[in-house]
Write an enzyme that holds these catalytic residues in place. Structure first.
Site, short mmCIF file in Angstrom:
data_model
loop_
_atom_site.label_atom_id
_atom_site.label_comp_id
_atom_site.label_asym_id
_atom_site.label_seq_id
_atom_site.Cartn_x
_atom_site.Cartn_y
_atom_site.Cartn_z
N TYR A 16 2.00 6.97 -8.26
CA TYR A 16 1.02 5.88 -8.34
C TYR A 16 0.59 5.66 -9.78
CZ TYR A 16 -3.35 3.33 -7.89
OH TYR A 16 -4.35 2.41 -8.04
N GLU A 38 -9.11 -0.80 -2.08
CA GLU A 38 -10.20 -0.28 -2.92
C GLU A 38 -11.51 -0.27 -2.12
OE1 GLU A 38 -10.21 1.22 -5.75
OE2 GLU A 38 -8.29 0.71 -6.64
N TRP A 46 -9.64 8.31 -4.09
CA TRP A 46 -8.52 7.38 -4.00
C TRP A 46 -7.31 8.02 -3.33
CZ3 TRP A 46 -7.33 2.76 -3.27
CH2 TRP A 46 -6.04 2.28 -3.49
#
Length: 193
Positions: A16, A38, A46
């Site tokens: 990522y 998000e 995250w």
């Protein structure tokens, strides 16, 4: 290879960071997906969302706003039973509501990608922080984006979420200056080829 200090050795996180985070994203559906994801992160890490991203893509029709906008209470009840998702009714409902807000924008001729990028004058804002903890959690641009999204009916789009979204999609580049992904380092690497 030097990376930002927040990156763990988790292969998913490494991929990522190296291939997505901070890279300018102009595809409106990809931007919509990231904004929704998000919002799912609120109060969580995250990596939690990242590990569930494929399940979200499956459950929410690859974040196709047309298909998501047609989802109803029955769909929401089913999603609440899916252990592959973050089972927070408000967050899951927000994705459906956000798809409808997105479609309303498009119906008025407001392109989502152009709208989002207008908050940074269509150019990535490049910061030069030596440590990731120097980066702020919000900015004037994120606050303005948050307000504009809320006015259009989006949910889970507070200033901190918007800032994180802007970082993720390359509207704001907060890679550490010693990270190989920082734009200055990428430019130097390309010049030496």
């Amino acid at each position: 290879m030097q990376r930002c200090g927040w990156v763990t050795q988790d292969p998913l996180y490494l991929a990522y960071h190296d291939r997505e985070w901070g890279i300018a994203q102009n595809d409106k559906q990809a931007l919509f997906e990231m904004l929704c994801l998000e919002g799912q992160q609120a109060g969580l890490s995250w990596i939690t969302v990242l590990k569930k991203r494929d399940r979200y893509r499956h459950a929410f029709h690859a974040f196709d706003p047309q298909a998501v906008g047609l989802m109803d209470e029955e769909d929401l009840a089913r999603l609440m039973q899916d252990s592959g998702l973050i089972r927070h009714r408000g967050k899951l409902a927000a994705i459906i509501g956000n798809a409808r807000a997105y479609l309303a924008m498009e119906a008025k001729g407001e392109d989502f990608a152009r709208f989002v990028w207008s908050f940074v004058d269509n150019q990535s804002v490049v910061h030069r922080f030596t440590h990731y903890k120097e980066a702020p959690t919000t900015s004037e641009q994120a606050i303005a984006l948050s307000k504009a999204l809320e006015q259009r009916g989006f949910k889970f789009v507070g200033p901190t979420i918007c800032y994180s979204f802007m970082q993720a999609c390359g509207l704001i580049s907060d890679h550490q200056t010693d990270c190989f992904c920082h734009p200055d380092n990428l430019l130097r690497a390309n010049q030496t080829k």
